[in-house]
Design an enzyme around this catalytic site. Structure first.
Site, PDB file in Angstrom:
ATOM      1  N   ALA A  77     -70.333 -60.889  33.251  1.00 11.57           N
ATOM      2  CA  ALA A  77     -68.908 -60.653  33.027  1.00 11.57           C
ATOM      3  C   ALA A  77     -68.135 -61.911  33.384  1.00 11.57           C
ATOM      4  O   ALA A  77     -68.483 -62.619  34.327  1.00 11.57           O
ATOM      5  CB  ALA A  77     -68.410 -59.484  33.869  1.00 11.57           C
ATOM      6  N   CYS A  78     -67.109 -62.213  32.596  1.00 13.76           N
ATOM      7  CA  CYS A  78     -66.273 -63.379  32.878  1.00 13.76           C
ATOM      8  C   CYS A  78     -64.818 -63.016  32.617  1.00 13.76           C
ATOM      9  O   CYS A  78     -64.539 -61.968  32.023  1.00 13.76           O
ATOM     10  CB  CYS A  78     -66.711 -64.572  32.032  1.00 13.76           C
ATOM     11  SG  CYS A  78     -66.500 -64.297  30.263  1.00 13.76           S
ATOM     12  N   PRO A  79     -63.887 -63.855  33.049  1.00  9.58           N
ATOM     13  CA  PRO A  79     -62.475 -63.480  32.962  1.00  9.58           C
ATOM     14  C   PRO A  79     -62.010 -63.158  31.537  1.00  9.58           C
ATOM     15  O   PRO A  79     -61.344 -62.152  31.309  1.00  9.58           O
ATOM     16  CB  PRO A  79     -61.747 -64.700  33.510  1.00  9.58           C
ATOM     17  CG  PRO A  79     -62.732 -65.394  34.375  1.00  9.58           C
ATOM     18  CD  PRO A  79     -64.067 -65.141  33.743  1.00  9.58           C
TER      19      PRO A  79
END
Lengths: 516, 152
Positions: free
Chosen positions: A8-10
Site C-alpha cells: 500500500a502507498c499514499p
C-alpha cells in the site's frame, strides 16, 4: 513456503503495484508461493481465509496503514515501507523465511508428540503459537465442511426415502445389496439406497480430508499424502476424527521437520514428489496402525466389555454415561462402543435394551443440533464456514448423524466436546428417566412413530441441546474475552517465544481419549 | 481494457528530455499531456505532482523516476515517458533517473480505469521492460511497446 503480503502507498497507483510485482518475482525466484493483496486504487482482491490460514508468514510493504491488520495476527510478520519491497524484495523474502522458520518450530515442537493431558490447554498459551495451531485446524475444517454437508444430507435423504433399514444389517447393508443389483428407478427404496450409498462414500472422506488438509496447512503439498493416508488409517482402525487430528498434526509436523534436512543436490529435486511423501507416509502409517490404532482397538473392546458388565446399574446413570460417550468423539471409538452396545441389545429385545437404544440415539442427535442452535443464537462466535455448516447441522442432528458436529469439534475441541458431552449426558439420562423406547437402530426423527413415549424422547433431546448450546456459547464467550484482554500487536508476533502454546494442540486429547 | 484513450501515444514520449532539474523535466512532459488534451490545467496538475513528491520522493533505484498524482486536472489515465541523457534527480538513493514516467490519474477515476496504471506499475519493476525502453530508437516504438505491455 507460503507467504501473504499487503502492499500500500499514499497515492495507490504506482508503488503499491510495483512492490507487489517485485515481491511476486522474488518469491518465485526463491521457490515460494506468495499472494499479494494490493491495497491500491485499482481495487484490491482480499486474501481468502484459506490463503491466510495456510500462510507461513506475512509481509507488509506499506507507507499507509494496512487495512484489517488483525487478519494477520496469527502470522510472523515482516513490516517495511513500500519502497523497501521495490528495491529489496529478495531480502524481504529471506526475512520472511527466517520469521517463519522461528514460528512453526515452536508451534509444532510438541504437537505430534502430544502427551499432555487436556488440562494442559488451560495453561496460558502463547497467542502466536495457539492461533497458528487454530489456523491449521481451521484449514482442515474448512475443507471438511462441504463433505459433511453433502454426505450428511444425502444420508438423511436415504433414510427419509428408504427407511432406517437402509443401513441394516451392519455387515451387508441393504443399500449395498440394492445398489449391486439392477437399479430400479421406480422404487423409492432404491433411490434411498442410492442417496445413502453416495452419502456414505462422501462420509468416508471426512477424516482423511480433515487430516490431509491440516497437514497441508502446516507443511504444504508434500504433507498431503501422509495426512490423507494417516486419516484413512484412522478410519480403518476406527480411531475416528480425533485419530484424524493426530495423524494430520503428526504428518504436518513430520514433513516440516523433513523439509529442514540438508540433502544432496541430486536428491533435492525428488524430495517433494517422492522422498517426503514416501518417508512421511511410512512413518505416519506406522504411528497410526501400531501406536494409535492398537490402543484404540483395545480401548473400544474394553469399553464394550465394561458396558456389558454394567447390567443392573441404575438406568438413569447408564443413560448419562452413554450420553457422555456418544458425544465424545462422534463416530470415534468411544461413540462406537456406546452405539454398538445399544444396537447389540436389539437382537434380544428386552424392555431395558429398547430404552438404552432410545437414550443412545437421543444423545447422538444433540451435538449437531446444539451447534446449529449455537450458530443461530450467537453467530459472531463462529466463522462464516461454521455458520454455513450450522444450517446443514439442523437436519443432520434431526437424522441422528452426529458427524455433523465434527467440524465444530475439530476446530475448537476443548470447548465444544465438553459442552456437547454435557448436553448428551442430560439427554441420555432424561430419555432413560422418561422410559422412552426405540426398536430401530437409526433414523432420528424419522423413526419417532416407532417409539415408546416419543414425547419424552423429544423433550430429552431438546433439553440436552439447550444445555450444550448454553455451555458452548459460555465457553466460547469467555475465551473471546480473554483473547481480547491480551491483544497481541501484529508486529510482535514473530518474537513470541511460547513453547507452552504447543501443549494446547488438540491432538493432545487423543491419547487421553484412547485410554478413557 | 475498454478505455477510449490509450494510456500512451507517441506524442507523449520524449526520448531526449531537455537537461534541467526535476521541476523543469516534469513540466516539459506535463506540457505534452496538456497538448494531448489529457490534462486541462497545467498549474493545478504540477501542484498535485509536487504535493505527492513532497510526501516522499518518487525516485527509485535503478535510474527511475515516477512522478505521479491523482488530479482533478486529469481527464484519463495517462503516461508521459521521457528519457534523459543527463539524468534527473528524483531523490533515489543511488542517483539520478534516466527514465521518467509521469503517471497522471483522474481524481475520481473508478477502479476499472486504474487497472491500466496498476499494470504499468507492475511492468516498471521488470528489468526487461526498462531495458527495452532504454534501447528504443523512436517515440512511436516506445509508445507501442508500453501500450502493448499494459494491455497484455
Amino acid at each position: 513456503m507460503k507467504i501473504v503480503a499487503v502492499t500500500a502507498c499514499p497515492t495507490g497507483i504506482a508503488h503499491t503495484y510495483m512492490a507487489a510485482e517485485a515481491l511476486e518475482a522474488a518469491a518465485e525466484e526463491a521457490g515460494h508461493s506468495i499472494v499479494v493483496e494490493t491495497q491500491g486504487s485499482a481495487g484490491s482482491t482480499p486474501l481468502t481465509a484459506t490463503q491466510l490460514a495456510e500462510a507461513d508468514a506475512a509481509i507488509f510493504a506499506a507507507d499507509v496503514e494496512v487495512r484489517d491488520k488483525d487478519r494477520f495476527a496469527h502470522l510472523p510478520l515482516v513490516a517495511v515501507g513500500v519502497k523497501k519491497a521495490i528495491s529489496g524484495a529478495p531480502g524481504l523474502i529471506t526475512q520472511a523465511e527466517d520469521a517463519a522458520a522461528n514460528a512453526p518450530a515452536r508451534a509444532t515442537a510438541g504437537a505430534p508428540a502430544a502427551a499432555g493431558a487436556p488440562a494442559g490447554a488451560k495453561a496460558p498459551a502463547g497467542p502466536g503459537a495457539a492461533s497458528k495451531v487454530r489456523a491449521w485446524l481451521m484449514t482442515g475444517v474448512s475443507f471438511v465442511i462441504p463433505f459433511v454437508a453433502a454426505g450428511g444430507l444425502l444420508i438423511a435423504l436415504g433414510f427419509a426415502l428408504g427407511g432406517y433399514q437402509i443401513n441394516l444389517p451392519e455387515d451387508a447393508p441393504l443399500y449395498e445389496t440394492i445398489l449391486s443389483g439392477g437399479f430400479d428407478a421406480g422404487s423409492l427404496t432404491a433411490w434411498g439406497a442410492l442417496a445413502f450409498g453416495i452419502g456414505s462414500a462422501a462420509f468416508n472422506f471426512l477424516v482423511p480430508v480433515l487430516s490431509g488438509y491440516i497437514a497441508y496447512a502446516m507443511a504444504d503439498r508434500p504433507a498431503l499424502v501422509p495426512g490423507f493416508v494417516g486419516g484413512a488409517i484412522a478410519v480403518t482402525t476406527g480411531a475416528g476424527f480425533l485419530g484424524g487430528l493426530v495423524s494430520g498434526f503428526a504428518a504436518g509436523g513430520l514433513v516440516m521437520w523433513i523439509k529442514t534436512w540438508r540433502v544432496p543436490r541430486a536428491l533435492a529435486g525428488i524430495m517433494p514428489v517422492v522422498v517426503i511423501p514416501l518417508l512421511s507416509s511410512a512413518v505416519v502409517g506406522l504411528l497410526m496402525f501400531v501406536v494409535v490404532g492398537r490402543p484404540i482397538a483395545a480401548a473400544t473392546e474394553g469399553l464394550t466389555n465394561w458396558l456389558n458388565g454394567l447390567s443392573g446399574t441404575n438406568a438413569i446413570l447408564l443413560g448419562l454415561l452413554l450420553g457422555l460417550m456418544m458425544c465424545f468423539d462422534m463416530g470415534g471409538p468411544v461413540n462406537k462402543a456406546a452405539y454398538t452396545f445399544a444396537v447389540a441389545g436389539l437382537t434380544t429385545p428386552s424392555p431395558t435394551a429398547l430404552t438404552i437404544m432410545a437414550a443412545v440415539m437421543a444423545a447422538g442427535m444433540v451435538p449437531p443440533l446444539a451447534m446449529a442452535l449455537a450458530t443461530v443464537v450467537r453467530g459472531s462466535l463462529f466463522t462464516e464456514a461454521e455458520r454455513e455448516n450450522g444450517r446443514a447441522a439442523w437436519l443432520l442432528g434431526a437424522s441422528f448423524i452426529s458427524e455433523g458436529a465434527i467440524p465444530f469439534a475439530a476446530a475448537d475441541p476443548f470447548r465444544v466436546i465438553p459442552s456437547i458431552m454435557a448436553g448428551g449426558a442430560v439427554t441420555g439420562a432424561l430419555s432413560m428417566a422418561f422410559g422412552a423406547t426405540l426398536r430401530a437402530p437409526h433414523g432420528g426423527v424419522f423413526v419417532v412413530p416407532l417409539m415408546g413415549n416419543p414425547l419424552g424422547f423429544l423433550v430429552a433431546v431438546v433439553a440436552g441441546t439447550l444445555v450444550a448450546t448454553a455451555l458452548v456459547l459460555l465457553l466460547k464467550t469467555v475465551a473471546r474475552r480473554r483473547d481480547d484482554g491480551t491483544p497481541v500487536p501484529v508486529g510482535e508476533a514473530p518474537t513470541e517465544a511460547a513453547p507452552a502454546g504447543a501443549s494446547s494442540s488438540p491432538s493432545s486429547t487423543t491419547p487421553a481419549g484412547a485410554t478413557a | 481494457m475498454t478505455t477510449s484513450t490509450a494510456l500512451i501515444t507517441a506524442d507523449l514520449v520524449d526520448l531526449d528530455l531537455p537537461a534541467g532539474d526535476r521541476a523543469a523535466v516534469v513540466r516539459s512532459l506535463a506540457e505534452r499531456l496538456v497538448a494531448a488534451g489529457r490534462v486541462t490545467d497545467l498549474d493545478q496538475f504540477l501542484a498535485d505532482i509536487e504535493a505527492r513528491e513532497a510526501q516522499m520522493p518518487t525516485g527509485l533505484e535503478g535510474g527511475i523516476g515516477i512522478p505521479h498524482c491523482r488530479s482533478a486536472a486529469v481527464t484519463a489515465p495517462t503516461l508521459g515517458f521521457g528519457r534523459s541523457a543527463a539524468g534527473v534527480d528524483f531523490g533515489a538513493e543511488d542517483g539520478p533517473a534516466d527514465l521518467v514516467f509521469l503517471i497522471a490519474a483522474p481524481a475520481g477515476g473508478g477502479d476499472a480505469h486504474m487497472t491500466v496504471l496498476a499494470a504499468l506499475a507492475r511492468r516498471l519493476v521488470r528489468s526487461s521492460f526498462k531495458d527495452t525502453l532504454r534501447s528504443a530508437t523512436d517515440a512511436a516504438e516506445a509508445a507501442d511497446f508500453i501500450a502493448k505491455e499494459v494491455s497484455a
